[in-house]
Structures are given as C-alpha cells and as structure tokens.
Design an enzyme around this catalytic site. Structure first.
Site, PDB file in Angstrom:
ATOM      1  N   HIS A  92      14.390 -46.783  40.025  1.00 25.96           N
ATOM      2  CA  HIS A  92      14.639 -46.505  38.608  1.00 25.96           C
ATOM      3  C   HIS A  92      14.128 -47.683  37.784  1.00 25.96           C
ATOM      4  O   HIS A  92      14.514 -48.824  38.005  1.00 25.96           O
ATOM      5  CB  HIS A  92      16.131 -46.249  38.372  1.00 25.96           C
ATOM      6  CG  HIS A  92      16.580 -44.950  38.981  1.00 25.96           C
ATOM      7  ND1 HIS A  92      17.753 -44.808  39.681  1.00 25.96           N
ATOM      8  CD2 HIS A  92      15.967 -43.735  39.003  1.00 25.96           C
ATOM      9  CE1 HIS A  92      17.849 -43.542  40.109  1.00 25.96           C
ATOM     10  NE2 HIS A  92      16.785 -42.873  39.710  1.00 25.96           N
ATOM     11  N   GLU A  95      16.101 -50.755  36.211  1.00 25.88           N
ATOM     12  CA  GLU A  95      16.997 -51.538  37.067  1.00 25.88           C
ATOM     13  C   GLU A  95      16.281 -52.806  37.541  1.00 25.88           C
ATOM     14  O   GLU A  95      16.009 -53.001  38.725  1.00 25.88           O
ATOM     15  CB  GLU A  95      17.498 -50.648  38.216  1.00 25.88           C
ATOM     16  CG  GLU A  95      18.284 -49.450  37.678  1.00 25.88           C
ATOM     17  CD  GLU A  95      18.579 -48.348  38.694  1.00 25.88           C
ATOM     18  OE1 GLU A  95      18.297 -48.529  39.892  1.00 25.88           O
ATOM     19  OE2 GLU A  95      19.099 -47.292  38.275  1.00 25.88           O
TER      20      GLU A  95
HETATM   21 ZN   LIG Z   1      19.038 -46.320  40.255  1.00 28.98          ZN
END
Ligand SMILES: [Zn+2]
Length: 332
Positions: A92, A95
């Site tokens: 992601h 992050e």
């Molecule tokens: Zn994540």
C-alpha cells in the site's frame, strides 16, 4: 558594459543551475533514518548488492503497470538447498514506514553478518528475499501527487477511477468479503486474481520457488498487529496453534525493546474479514509460516508516521522478524 551584462546573466544562470543540482543531490542522498523516494531506493539496492556481492544480489522479477522494474534483493550466504523467507514491503503506497523497514533489514544483514551470531546463522542457512517496494507506481504517486494513495495505478475499464488494491488481488476467497468490485473504492479487488502486474510478478516468483520458500512476511502499517491466516474466513488455519505460538513469541520479542504493544491472531478476528490477501494466498499455496505485520502506530499519526520513529520501529520489528526466521530455521 554589454559584455559585463552578458557575463552577469551567465553567472545568474549558472547559479540557478547549481542550486537545482544541489537540491536534487540533497534529495537523492539515501538515509535509513528518513523516507526515501523510489529512485533513491533503486539506487540504494543496486549499490548494496554491488558492495556485498557474496551476501546480496538483485533480481528483477517483473515490471509494474507504468513500466517500472520490480527489484528483489536476495540476501544470504550462497549455498545449495537452502530454505528461504520471502518478505515484501510497500503493498500500500502510503505505508512509507514499510519500505523503510525492508531497507533496514538488508542493512542489518550486511552490517552484522560475520559478527552477530544470530544473523550469521540465519543467513548461512536461509535466504531472505526482500521486495522493498511492491507497489512501485503507487509509491511514486504517493510522493508526487497524493500522500494518502493506497492502490496501484492501473487504469480501469469504464471508470475514471484508477487503481486496484493489491492486497485484495490474490486468489484467496477473491472478492468475496471485505473487498469491493467498484473500481472507485479503496479495496477494489481488480478484474480477476492477479489482474495487477505487480501481484502477478510476486505470485509467479513464489510459485517458481515454492520448493524453498518456507515463510512469507508481508509488511503493512498501521495498527501494531501481527496477523496470520485466515482473513477471508473465520475458520481456523490447520496450523493455527503453531502460528499463534510463533506470533506470541515474535510479539514478545518486539515489545521487549521499547514496550510497544502489539496484538496478534488470525486476520479475520483480529482486524477484520478481508479476501484476496497475499498472506492467505501464500498459506493456501503451501507456505505455512505466513504473517502480516501492521507496524506503528495505532492511529496518532497513522500512515504519516514521523521520520523520528523510523529507527525504533525498525529495531523492534527486526526482533520479531528474527524470531520468526529462527523458528523457520529450526522447524521448516
Ligand atoms: Zn497495507
């Protein structure tokens, strides 16, 4: 007079050019204590492999939707018939602490091999594959356009919305629960399992090396949790008791350093039901030791964890990763 004027313009231009170059040089300096952009990470990975040829090599396992290389570092003393751990960061985009951890792990390996008994033993007997940034396009987008971007950057048919959630894009109860079939949602599962080039490249590499890969670690943030299968169902994994014990030991090791509190357990009951996750897929593919880390914090800064917390986060997470790797070494 005219010559003097032209000279002044040249000097001004030169000054601007020098300042620009200096700025880009400053940005490009790699640091384990800061967040690094993708170009800096890619230069770092080439460099650390070149500087440590007997311990680190860099492979390209595919390319992203936007054509960027997906670099995988293989860390370990060369040897035959070694088991391996696969670890990825940066699924992601927002992050940012997670690619920072993958870089830190490689640093710890090269700095401590030969002097620290535990690291030396681990790398003599295991290879660790490190995918520092899985979702490279999203990561670049989170640096250049939208710090809170999560998904990949692939175009969607019949929708202006961009991207698929790579952690809903694997063949594990795909798109049945805790995932969306709407391309505009943050948890969009894609058109099929592995519809994303990044997911497909990762899965292809693991399938090609399934005989040696005994553990799969996927690093996310935030929540301070250590999760294991399943997330797509409340059913317990057949190795539940062992996985729970390993998670308990890993969390205890992590907490011992700075007192950071972690919870642990199956994904479905510990965080929420979600399908198509890479951890469940890896487990169902035959990798028993499959874990998801959700690093610091619990929401104060969330995805925007300050750089001042990078070192402590990486140090404590190393203890948990080494605990799991030790267990793999002694049990797989
Ligand atoms: Zn994540």
């Amino acid at each position: 007079m005219i010559i003097c004027f032209i000279f002044r313009i040249l000097i001004d231009d030169l000054q601007v050019a020098l300042e620009k170059q200096r700025d880009s040089n400053i940005r490009a300096v790699h640091s384990y204590e800061k967040y690094n952009d993708l170009d800096t990470i890619n230069a770092w990975s080439a460099n650390i492999a070149a500087q440590n040829p007997t311990l680190v090599s860099r492979l390209e396992i595919g390319t992203s939707y936007e054509g960027r290389p997906l670099y995988l570092l293989k860390v370990g003393k060369s040897g035959t018939n070694k088991n391996a751990v696969f670890m990825d960061c940066g699924f992601h985009a927002r992050e940012w602490i997670t690619p920072a951890f993958c870089q830190w792990f490689v640093k710890e390996a090269v700095d401590n091999y030969g002097s620290d008994d535990q690291i030396t033993d681990l790398l003599d007997n295991l290879d660790v594959y490190v995918l520092t940034v899985m979702n490279v396009d999203g990561y670049v987008y989170s640096w250049n356009s939208n710090r809170m971007w999560r998904k990949t950057r692939s175009a969607n048919k019949n929708s202006a919305c961009v991207g698929t959630d790579p952690n809903r894009n694997f063949n594990a109860g795909w798109c049945t629960v805790g995932a969306s079939s709407n391309p505009c949602d943050e948890t969009y599962c894609g058109t099929a399992p592995e519809s994303e080039k990044e997911s497909k490249a990762l899965a292809d590499f693991i399938r090609a090396n399934i005989g040696s890969i005994k553990a799969y670690l996927t690093i996310h943030s935030y929540s301070q949790m250590l999760l294991f299968p399943y997330s797509y169902t409340y059913a317990l994994a057949k190795d539940h008791t062992e996985l729970n014990n390993v998670a308990k030991g890993a969390v205890s090791a992590l907490t011992s350093l700075y007192g950071t509190k972690y919870t642990y357990g199956p994904g479905g009951t510990t965080i929420y039901l979600s399908s198509g996750g890479s951890d469940d897929w890896a487990y169902d593919t035959g990798i028993k030791y499959s874990f998801t880390f959700e690093l610091r914090d619990t929401g104060k800064y969330g995805f925007i964890l300050p750089e001042s917390e990078i070192v402590e986060t990486c140090e404590e997470t190393m203890l948990a990763v080494k605990y799991i790797a030790d267990h793999v070494l002694n049990n797989a």
